[in-house]
Design a protein around this motif. Structure first.
Motif, PDB file in Angstrom:
ATOM      1  N   VAL A 156      24.346  20.827 -10.059  1.00 36.36           N
ATOM      2  CA  VAL A 156      24.384  21.177  -8.641  1.00 36.36           C
ATOM      3  C   VAL A 156      23.896  20.016  -7.786  1.00 36.36           C
ATOM      4  N   ILE A 157      22.811  19.383  -8.203  1.00 36.25           N
ATOM      5  CA  ILE A 157      22.228  18.296  -7.420  1.00 36.25           C
ATOM      6  C   ILE A 157      23.193  17.112  -7.331  1.00 36.25           C
ATOM      7  N   ARG A 158      23.842  16.752  -8.447  1.00 31.57           N
ATOM      8  CA  ARG A 158      24.739  15.588  -8.399  1.00 31.57           C
ATOM      9  C   ARG A 158      25.988  15.875  -7.581  1.00 31.57           C
ATOM     10  N   LEU A 159      26.494  17.102  -7.619  1.00 31.85           N
ATOM     11  CA  LEU A 159      27.662  17.417  -6.814  1.00 31.85           C
ATOM     12  C   LEU A 159      27.314  17.502  -5.330  1.00 31.85           C
ATOM     13  N   GLN A 160      26.119  17.952  -5.026  1.00 36.99           N
ATOM     14  CA  GLN A 160      25.694  17.973  -3.637  1.00 36.99           C
ATOM     15  C   GLN A 160      25.381  16.564  -3.127  1.00 36.99           C
ATOM     16  N   GLY A 161      25.110  15.630  -4.061  1.00 36.10           N
ATOM     17  CA  GLY A 161      24.889  14.236  -3.686  1.00 36.10           C
ATOM     18  C   GLY A 161      23.434  13.835  -3.829  1.00 36.10           C
ATOM     19  N   TYR A 162      23.201  12.829  -4.681  1.00 33.87           N
ATOM     20  CA  TYR A 162      21.828  12.334  -4.832  1.00 33.87           C
ATOM     21  C   TYR A 162      21.324  11.723  -3.533  1.00 33.87           C
ATOM     22  N   ALA A 163      22.240  11.194  -2.727  1.00 34.29           N
ATOM     23  CA  ALA A 163      21.822  10.566  -1.465  1.00 34.29           C
ATOM     24  C   ALA A 163      21.240  11.589  -0.507  1.00 34.29           C
ATOM     25  N   ALA A 164      21.569  12.876  -0.697  1.00 37.70           N
ATOM     26  CA  ALA A 164      21.059  13.915   0.201  1.00 37.70           C
ATOM     27  C   ALA A 164      19.636  14.331  -0.143  1.00 37.70           C
ATOM     28  N   LEU A 165      19.111  13.873  -1.274  1.00 44.68           N
ATOM     29  CA  LEU A 165      17.748  14.241  -1.654  1.00 44.68           C
ATOM     30  C   LEU A 165      16.747  13.492  -0.774  1.00 44.68           C
ATOM     31  N   PRO A 166      15.762  14.175  -0.222  1.00 47.45           N
ATOM     32  CA  PRO A 166      14.768  13.479   0.618  1.00 47.45           C
ATOM     33  C   PRO A 166      13.851  12.605  -0.226  1.00 47.45           C
ATOM     34  N   SER A 167      13.368  11.548   0.394  1.00 47.10           N
ATOM     35  CA  SER A 167      12.429  10.651  -0.285  1.00 47.10           C
ATOM     36  C   SER A 167      11.019  11.167  -0.040  1.00 47.10           C
ATOM     37  N   THR A 168      10.337  11.581  -1.076  1.00 49.82           N
ATOM     38  CA  THR A 168       8.971  12.098  -0.966  1.00 49.82           C
ATOM     39  C   THR A 168       8.094  11.416  -1.991  1.00 49.82           C
ATOM     40  N   LEU A 169       6.874  11.105  -1.583  1.00 51.27           N
ATOM     41  CA  LEU A 169       5.917  10.501  -2.495  1.00 51.27           C
ATOM     42  C   LEU A 169       5.196  11.585  -3.278  1.00 51.27           C
ATOM     43  N   PRO A 170       4.940  11.352  -4.546  1.00 52.62           N
ATOM     44  CA  PRO A 170       4.187  12.347  -5.311  1.00 52.62           C
ATOM     45  C   PRO A 170       2.767  12.472  -4.782  1.00 52.62           C
ATOM     46  N   ARG A 171       2.234  13.687  -4.850  1.00 51.29           N
ATOM     47  CA  ARG A 171       0.876  13.936  -4.376  1.00 51.29           C
ATOM     48  C   ARG A 171      -0.009  14.304  -5.557  1.00 51.29           C
ATOM     49  N   PRO A 172      -0.774  13.345  -6.034  1.00 54.67           N
ATOM     50  CA  PRO A 172      -1.665  13.669  -7.161  1.00 54.67           C
ATOM     51  C   PRO A 172      -2.791  14.574  -6.696  1.00 54.67           C
ATOM     52  N   PRO A 173      -3.284  15.439  -7.558  1.00 52.64           N
ATOM     53  CA  PRO A 173      -4.400  16.318  -7.154  1.00 52.64           C
ATOM     54  C   PRO A 173      -5.646  15.504  -6.855  1.00 52.64           C
ATOM     55  N   ALA A 174      -6.457  16.006  -5.946  1.00 55.67           N
ATOM     56  CA  ALA A 174      -7.671  15.300  -5.539  1.00 55.67           C
ATOM     57  C   ALA A 174      -8.641  15.192  -6.708  1.00 55.67           C
ATOM     58  N   GLY A 175      -9.399  14.107  -6.714  1.00 52.89           N
ATOM     59  CA  GLY A 175     -10.401  13.910  -7.743  1.00 52.89           C
ATOM     60  C   GLY A 175      -9.890  13.270  -9.004  1.00 52.89           C
ATOM     61  N   ARG A 176      -8.600  12.993  -9.069  1.00 48.87           N
ATOM     62  CA  ARG A 176      -8.035  12.341 -10.243  1.00 48.87           C
ATOM     63  C   ARG A 176      -7.926  10.838  -9.984  1.00 48.87           C
ATOM     64  N   GLY A 177      -8.146  10.075 -10.976  1.00 47.46           N
ATOM     65  CA  GLY A 177      -8.015   8.628 -10.861  1.00 47.46           C
ATOM     66  C   GLY A 177      -8.030   8.027 -12.240  1.00 47.46           C
ATOM     67  N   LEU A 178      -8.396   6.763 -12.337  1.00 49.36           N
ATOM     68  CA  LEU A 178      -8.475   6.117 -13.639  1.00 49.36           C
ATOM     69  C   LEU A 178      -9.618   6.706 -14.448  1.00 49.36           C
ATOM     70  N   THR A 179      -9.403   6.851 -15.734  1.00 52.02           N
ATOM     71  CA  THR A 179     -10.482   7.291 -16.598  1.00 52.02           C
ATOM     72  C   THR A 179     -11.474   6.143 -16.796  1.00 52.02           C
ATOM     73  N   ARG A 180     -12.626   6.487 -17.354  1.00 52.83           N
ATOM     74  CA  ARG A 180     -13.647   5.462 -17.591  1.00 52.83           C
ATOM     75  C   ARG A 180     -13.119   4.403 -18.549  1.00 52.83           C
ATOM     76  N   ARG A 181     -12.336   4.849 -19.527  1.00 51.21           N
ATOM     77  CA  ARG A 181     -11.756   3.904 -20.475  1.00 51.21           C
ATOM     78  C   ARG A 181     -10.777   2.961 -19.783  1.00 51.21           C
ATOM     79  N   GLN A 182      -9.955   3.500 -18.873  1.00 49.97           N
ATOM     80  CA  GLN A 182      -9.001   2.677 -18.155  1.00 49.97           C
ATOM     81  C   GLN A 182      -9.696   1.686 -17.223  1.00 49.97           C
ATOM     82  N   ARG A 183     -10.776   2.152 -16.570  1.00 43.33           N
ATOM     83  CA  ARG A 183     -11.505   1.236 -15.674  1.00 43.33           C
ATOM     84  C   ARG A 183     -12.112   0.080 -16.453  1.00 43.33           C
ATOM     85  N   LEU A 184     -12.680   0.374 -17.626  1.00 45.78           N
ATOM     86  CA  LEU A 184     -13.261  -0.700 -18.440  1.00 45.78           C
ATOM     87  C   LEU A 184     -12.174  -1.669 -18.886  1.00 45.78           C
TER      88      LEU A 184
END
Length: 841
Positions: free
Chosen positions: A481-509
């Motif tokens: 359905v989405i491809r027949l309706q046209g991918y160009a018609a899809l709005p551009s939206t940024l993902p919204r990560p939940p608050a309080g999430r970020g790099l883990t301690r291992r990733q920061r190190l």
């Protein structure tokens, strides 16, 4: 898949002004990958006509055979007189019809034709080959046309030279687009036009008079249609229009029966095979291979068969690899003309096979034998099972029409019952997936356009068409359905990560360590996580060492490195050697990454089905089967650590630089390292430091640093005095709890005291520093070793260690008495624990 636009127009009434690029844009918007649009006949102008060869004079005295031909071109020459043309090809004779480019014509590549003298004669044009007209890559000879075309006929129109060809890269989920039928369906949908489906044919029902067929494995072959055609003219030639369509689609012509099966495959997407009935021995069968069986395929190669190979057989044994390639024994014979009587000999009766095979079975057979054929490419992507009977009928119709044959009354139809696939889909599911409101009507309309049957109101029951085996769940339908309706018609939206999430301690190190080493002059080098036992042996790592216990990959990228690494050093040292060999001699490289440390006690991993998501228990079982995968950091150094300049000479990298790199990493983790001498491969036994720290209250070995052993340097062809360090980051993270203390600036002055202590040469400087630190108390801000002396002023077997001690109080200025007392306490502790004596005392 190459799709000529002229062929596509046969099934869809495209606008007359629609170009290949416009059609490509529509198909790309619908989700197909159109790689190129090739315009055939580009650069071809001027008179290109059919000519009849009236006479041939053989010219001698030249390095190659030359023929002087008199060719009738009708009225195209302007005078009505035959043209005299020089030609070197030998594949035609007097009376043949050929393609002639007359003076004034321009062939592709800006090749201009004019009357000119050559080989002592005047040539008034050129007799053309397919390669010279850019019709194909065939250079064997010139084009010989069927006899029914009159001299002077426009060959540009006859050969359909001017056309546009869309080259489409068909993804595995769109196997139906490996046919003109599938591409035409997508084109009709994109333009909102009706489709003339070439598979809508009147097909007779199966009866008892058909060629006998036995299917021994219904799971691998659920349909088999067989038809017979007799009375074929052996000399019947493939018509020009079919030859041109095959050539534009990238296939070469062979003989009329073979060309027709290829044409129907391109048209409907169902691979077919034609057998010479006279060469068949009894009924056809479909079964798996038996141990020891062999088959010589059409390419002349004798192949040892695997028990999972699906075969087409007769009473003599295997006659074809099902869905991949036929056997040489039963192939349709190429027509031959008797030179004395002029009669044609060849296949006069054929059996047409139109079956439906299991995609996985055919894909495995093709890969097992290293054979990727036009048929196997279609089977492994999914072929419409309902099109088999129509494909057989289309093939029979063309053989009767073009080959003068007679269709046999028998129709063989073997089929296994199959339940239709139905998918339950909430009508608003595509809306929720795309984040766009389409509405039920649009969803139902789009699904019907791709061939689905749709029933229901709020919850839809969808039956996908037989040519779309990739539609198996609600998300597949939402994607349609989405491809027949046209991918160009899809709005551009940024993902919204939940608050309080970020790099883990291992990733920061991990990030801090990388930045710190890069700031210290190291360059990151990422390597493949593969290693060999030979590489570990050249590092001097002995059998029985835990680092020699590796995991071997079931399907390695390279047989030279078939195992997962247990240390980062082989890859880093290989990178250092490679760069040194290319002229970069002053090197400092680092890498952070996982190593794999199996214990041999891991339970075997279960093989899970792919029909659904594994349960939490099954995932836990897979996790338990994995080896320990600690994250480590390593550095390697060679050449100069400090360059020559106005400030002085260069300083070569040494073991102390490797140890300092370890301290740099430890500081980022908020941990403190204890340095002690050690013997550990691949390091030099006298220049190897063990790196310890306190982890969970216990003194723990976390790595090693120092200069590599000379034997290792020689075995790996490394620069002299190459140094290395390797640490386990996960242990350092636990030691420092991921906390880094920010520097503190005091408003009170520092008091500096220097002490020189004489100790036995075997006493490590780190042990003396630890004793000084413990005795100095809380007033000690820092301690630094700034000199090591051995010489005439100290006794043999001893050394002098000079330390700078900095004292500071957070709330006051220290008095001389407080500083002296702290200094004396530090010296006393060092004397008690290490036997140190103040130098000069």
């Amino acid at each position: 898949m190459r799709a000529p636009l002229s062929w596509l127009r046969e099934y869809v009434d495209l606008p007359a002004e629609a170009t290949g690029r416009e059609v490509a844009e529509k198909l790309i918007a619908a989700g197909l990958e159109v790689e190129t649009v090739e315009r055939t006949g580009a650069g071809l102008t001027g008179p290109l006509v059919v000519g009849e060869v009236l006479a041939i004079e053989e010219l001698t005295g030249f390095k190659k055979p030359i023929r002087y031909c008199r060719v009738d071109v009708g009225g195209a020459g302007g005078t009505g007189e035959p043209q005299n043309i020089i030609c070197g090809a030998r594949n035609f004779a007097a009376g043949d019809k050929v393609v002639v480019a007359l003076p004034g014509a321009v062939l592709p590549g800006d090749f201009r034709i004019s009357a000119r003298k050559t080989y002592g004669r005047v040539s008034e044009g050129m007799i053309c080959s397919a390669a010279e007209l850019r019709l194909s890559e065939e250079h064997a000879g010139i084009i010989v046309l069927p006899p029914e075309y009159e001299p002077g006929t426009d060959a540009v129109a006859l050969l359909e030279i001017e056309d546009e060809v869309l080259d489409i890269a068909v993804t595995p989920d769109r196997g139906y687009c490996l046919s003109l039928r599938g591409i035409a369906r997508e084109t009709a949908t994109a333009y909102g036009l009706p489709l003339r489906d070439p598979a809508l044919l009147d097909v007779p029902a199966p009866n008892d008079e058909g060629y006998p067929v036995t299917v021994g494995d219904p799971a691998a072959c659920d349909r088999f249609t067989a038809r017979t055609v007799s009375g074929l003219r052996p000399g019947a030639r493939t018509p020009v229009w079919m030859q041109r369509r095959l050539e534009k689609a990238g296939m070469r012509t062979v003989s009329l029966p073979v060309d027709i099966t290829n044409y129907v495959m391109l048209e409907l997407g169902t691979p077919l095979h034609a057998y010479d009935r006279e060469r068949l021995d009894g009924p056809l069968g479909v079964r798996r291979a038996e141990p020891g069986e062999k088959l010589t395929t059409l390419d002349g190669v004798q192949r040892a068969l695997h028990p999972e190979d699906l075969l087409i057989t007769d009473d003599s044994g295997p006659i074809g690899l099902a869905g991949v390639m036929g056997g040489a024994h039963s192939e349709v014979r190429d027509p031959e003309q008797d030179p004395e009587t002029g009669e044609w000999r060849g296949t006069t009766e054929v059996v047409i096979e139109a079956a439906h095979f299991d995609a996985v079975t055919i894909a495995r057979t093709a890969r097992r034998h290293g054979m990727s054929t036009e048929g196997s490419r279609r089977w492994e992507r999914g072929v419409d099972p309902e099109a088999a009977a129509a494909a057989a009928q289309r093939c029979v119709d063309l053989l009767v029409l073009l080959g003068g044959g007679t269709a046999g009354p028998g129709v063989t139809g073997v089929s296994a019952p199959a339940e239709p696939v139905t998918i339950t889909l909430p009508a608003d599911h595509p809306d929720r997936v795309a984040g766009v409101t389409y509405g039920r009507e649009a969803v139902v309309r789009d699904l019907q356009e791709v061939g689905c049957e749709v029933h229901g109101t709020d919850v839809l029951t969808v039956t996908p068409p037989s040519w779309r085996p990739d539609l198996t769940d609600p998300n597949d339908l939402a994607e349609e359905v989405i491809r027949l309706q046209g991918y160009a018609a899809l709005p551009s939206t940024l993902p919204r990560p939940p608050a309080g999430r970020g790099l883990t301690r291992r990733q920061r190190l991990h990030r801090r360590v990388g930045r710190a080493l890069a700031g210290a002059g190291y360059v990151e080098a990422l390597n493949y996580p593969f290693v060999s036992q030979d590489a570990l042996a050249r590092l001097g790592i002995e059998e029985g060492d835990p680092r020699r216990r590796t995991l071997r990959l079931a399907n390695p990228l390279s047989d030279e490195e078939p195992e997962l690494r247990t240390t980062l050093l082989p890859g880093l040292l290989a990178a250092l050697r490679r760069n040194d060999g290319r002229g970069s001699h002053d090197l400092a490289l680092f890498e952070t990454g996982l190593v794999f440390r199996p214990t041999g006690q891991e339970p075997p991993a279960a093989v899970l089905p792919v029909t659904g998501r594994p349960t939490d228990e099954e995932i836990a079982g897979l996790d338990a089967a994995l080896p320990r995968q600690p994250r480590r950091v390593a550095v390697v150094l060679a050449g100069a650590r400090e360059q020559t300049g106005w400030w002085g000479g260069a300083r070569p990298a040494g073991w102390a630089d490797a140890v300092e790199a370890a301290r740099t990493v430890a500081r980022e983790a908020g941990a403190e390292l204890e340095i002690s001498a050690d013997r550990h491969a691949p390091w030099h036994p006298g220049r190897c430091a063990a790196l310890h720290t306190v982890v969970d209250g216990e003194r723990t070995l976390v790595g090693h640093a120092g200069e590599l052993h000379p034997r290792v340097i020689k075995a790996l062809a490394l620069p002299d005095r190459t140094c290395a360090m390797e640490l386990e980051l996960d242990l350092l993270e636990r030691a420092g709890q991921g906390l880094v203390t920010a520097p503190r600036i005091s408003a009170f002055p520092v008091a500096t005291q220097d002490v020189a202590l004489v100790v036995d040469a075997a006493v490590p400087a780190a042990e003396v520093a630890g004793a000084l630190r413990s005795g100095a108390g809380e007033l000690l801000e820092s301690l630094r070793l700034f000199d090591v002396y051995t010489g005439e002023q100290v006794a043999a077997g001893q050394k002098s260690l000079a330390y700078a001690l900095r004292f500071r109080a957070p709330d006051r200025t220290l008095t001389a008495e407080e500083t002296g007392a702290a200094r004396d306490a530090a010296v006393a502790a060092a004397a008690e624990r290490t036997g140190a004596v103040l130098r000069g005392a």
